[in-house]
Design a protein around this motif. Sequence first.
Motif, PDB file in Angstrom:
ATOM      1  N   ASP A  57       0.803  -1.220   0.000  1.00 32.29           N
ATOM      2  CA  ASP A  57       0.000   0.000   0.000  1.00 32.29           C
ATOM      3  C   ASP A  57       0.838   1.274   0.000  1.00 32.29           C
ATOM      4  O   ASP A  57       0.307   2.369  -0.011  1.00 32.29           O
ATOM      5  CB  ASP A  57      -0.966  -0.005   1.179  1.00 32.29           C
ATOM      6  N   ARG A  62      -2.699   4.158  -9.536  1.00 31.91           N
ATOM      7  CA  ARG A  62      -3.203   5.424 -10.071  1.00 31.91           C
ATOM      8  C   ARG A  62      -4.703   5.396 -10.288  1.00 31.91           C
ATOM      9  O   ARG A  62      -5.373   6.411 -10.173  1.00 31.91           O
ATOM     10  CB  ARG A  62      -2.531   5.736 -11.400  1.00 31.91           C
ATOM     11  N   SER A  63      -5.229   4.254 -10.644  1.00 28.75           N
ATOM     12  CA  SER A  63      -6.659   4.137 -10.907  1.00 28.75           C
ATOM     13  C   SER A  63      -7.109   2.729 -10.515  1.00 28.75           C
ATOM     14  O   SER A  63      -6.279   1.858 -10.249  1.00 28.75           O
ATOM     15  CB  SER A  63      -6.965   4.402 -12.387  1.00 28.75           C
ATOM     16  N   ALA A  64      -8.398   2.517 -10.496  1.00 29.15           N
ATOM     17  CA  ALA A  64      -8.947   1.216 -10.092  1.00 29.15           C
ATOM     18  C   ALA A  64      -8.428   0.085 -10.977  1.00 29.15           C
ATOM     19  O   ALA A  64      -8.162  -1.014 -10.505  1.00 29.15           O
ATOM     20  CB  ALA A  64     -10.469   1.265 -10.129  1.00 29.15           C
ATOM     21  N   MET A  65      -8.250   0.359 -12.248  1.00 29.17           N
ATOM     22  CA  MET A  65      -7.808  -0.701 -13.157  1.00 29.17           C
ATOM     23  C   MET A  65      -6.357  -1.120 -12.912  1.00 29.17           C
ATOM     24  O   MET A  65      -5.944  -2.177 -13.335  1.00 29.17           O
ATOM     25  CB  MET A  65      -7.994  -0.293 -14.613  1.00 29.17           C
ATOM     26  N   CYS A  66      -5.593  -0.308 -12.205  1.00 25.22           N
ATOM     27  CA  CYS A  66      -4.175  -0.605 -11.939  1.00 25.22           C
ATOM     28  C   CYS A  66      -3.973  -1.364 -10.628  1.00 25.22           C
ATOM     29  O   CYS A  66      -2.830  -1.637 -10.237  1.00 25.22           O
ATOM     30  CB  CYS A  66      -3.376   0.696 -11.887  1.00 25.22           C
ATOM     31  N   HIS A  67      -5.050  -1.723  -9.966  1.00 24.00           N
ATOM     32  CA  HIS A  67      -4.977  -2.272  -8.612  1.00 24.00           C
ATOM     33  C   HIS A  67      -4.040  -3.473  -8.457  1.00 24.00           C
ATOM     34  O   HIS A  67      -3.286  -3.552  -7.512  1.00 24.00           O
ATOM     35  CB  HIS A  67      -6.370  -2.620  -8.103  1.00 24.00           C
ATOM     36  N   SER A  68      -4.061  -4.410  -9.374  1.00 24.13           N
ATOM     37  CA  SER A  68      -3.257  -5.628  -9.204  1.00 24.13           C
ATOM     38  C   SER A  68      -1.903  -5.575  -9.916  1.00 24.13           C
ATOM     39  O   SER A  68      -1.204  -6.583 -10.013  1.00 24.13           O
ATOM     40  CB  SER A  68      -4.047  -6.846  -9.687  1.00 24.13           C
ATOM     41  N   ASP A 122      -9.734   8.481 -11.796  1.00 26.44           N
ATOM     42  CA  ASP A 122     -11.060   7.859 -11.874  1.00 26.44           C
ATOM     43  C   ASP A 122     -11.261   7.070 -13.163  1.00 26.44           C
ATOM     44  O   ASP A 122     -12.345   6.586 -13.435  1.00 26.44           O
ATOM     45  CB  ASP A 122     -12.157   8.910 -11.714  1.00 26.44           C
ATOM     46  N   SER A 124     -11.402   4.050 -15.625  1.00 32.40           N
ATOM     47  CA  SER A 124     -11.611   2.622 -15.543  1.00 32.40           C
ATOM     48  C   SER A 124     -12.039   2.115 -16.900  1.00 32.40           C
ATOM     49  O   SER A 124     -12.943   2.671 -17.519  1.00 32.40           O
ATOM     50  CB  SER A 124     -12.684   2.273 -14.498  1.00 32.40           C
ATOM     51  N   TYR A 126     -12.443  -1.369 -17.329  1.00 31.46           N
ATOM     52  CA  TYR A 126     -12.854  -2.755 -17.117  1.00 31.46           C
ATOM     53  C   TYR A 126     -14.324  -2.840 -16.892  1.00 31.46           C
ATOM     54  O   TYR A 126     -14.986  -1.987 -16.452  1.00 31.46           O
ATOM     55  CB  TYR A 126     -12.119  -3.368 -15.932  1.00 31.46           C
TER      56      TYR A 126
END
Length: 126
Positions: A57, A62-68, A122, A124, A126
Motif C-alpha cells: 500500500d 493510479r486508478s482502479a484498473m491498476c490495482h493488481s 477515476d 476505468s 474494465y
Amino acid sequence: MKTHSDSQAAPGIATCKICTIRLEQLCYRRAWWFRIFREVLATGIRLFAVAYRLPADRHPPRSAMCHSCLRFRKNALKQCSALFNRLDSHLNPLFNKVRNSLLTEAELEQARKLASDANEPDFSNY
C-alpha cells in the motif's frame, strides 16, 4: 540490505508506458503456459518486496484498473536493490520478448494508449 524506509521513493514511481495487465490478459488467453512463466517472475518481485520491506500500500495504484499491477513495487525495488536491478536487466527483456511474441503491434499500441489514459485517477476501462 537497504530497506524502503531508508530511501524515499521518487515521485513518478507509478509511471507506465504500457499497460502490462491488459497485455497479460491477452497472453493468458493465447498461451496456457504464459501464466506459469509470468507467475514465476511475479513471485520473484513479491519476494524481493518482502525482503526489502516494501508494503503493497506504500504506492497506491493510479486508478482502479491498476490495482493488481506489480509495476509500483517493481519500480520501488529498482530504486533500492542493486541485485534486483541486475536480475531485472536480464529477465525483463526476456519477459518482454516472450510476451510481445504473442501480441500484435496494434495490441501493443492500444496498451500504450491505455497506460497513458490511466493517468486519470477515476479512469476505468474494465
